[in-house]
Design an enzyme around this catalytic site. Structure first.
Site, PDB file in Angstrom:
ATOM      1  CB  CYS A 188       6.391  -1.135  -2.317  1.00 51.45           C
ATOM      2  SG  CYS A 188       5.593  -1.842  -3.768  1.00 51.45           S
ATOM      3  CB  THR A 189       1.951   0.616  -0.190  1.00 47.51           C
ATOM      4  OG1 THR A 189       2.350   1.380  -1.312  1.00 47.51           O
ATOM      5  CG2 THR A 189       2.484   1.246   1.071  1.00 47.51           C
TER       6      THR A 189
END
Length: 103
Positions: A9-10
């Site tokens: 994920c980011t």
């Protein structure tokens, strides 16, 4: 079916591991083998081996960011989705993967 996956994920913390856990449970529920590599703030964990990739029927990338070493999946059937899909609908995702892998 043998599935290999990368979750990232980011931020590289929460969604990465939640997605991995949900995918693992959904795949096992349907009787599939799944190996998941995570790429996050602490680097790569559970790195997929060359043998894992070779034996995979499908590669699932549950990612919101660019992942490292994507070229190692060349020639494999790759499905790329955001981590949200893996978190919110893991069972439907596995069903979709089953359909795609039969084609």
């Amino acid at each position: 079916m043998n599935i290999v996956s990368i979750c990232a994920c980011t931020v590289g913390i929460a969604h990465t591991y939640i997605a991995a856990e949900k995918l693992e449970k959904a795949a096992e529920k349907k009787g599939h083998s799944i190996k998941i590599e995570t790429q996050g703030t602490i680097g790569i964990e559970n790195e997929l081996s060359e043998e894992d990739i070779k034996q995979a029927d499908v590669v699932l990338l549950a990612v919101d960011v660019k992942v490292s070493a994507k070229e190692r999946f060349e020639g494999k059937k790759i499905i790329e989705i955001p981590t949200d899909v893996a978190i919110k609908s893991p069972n439907k995702l596995i069903e979709k993967i089953e359909q795609i892998s039969e084609q």
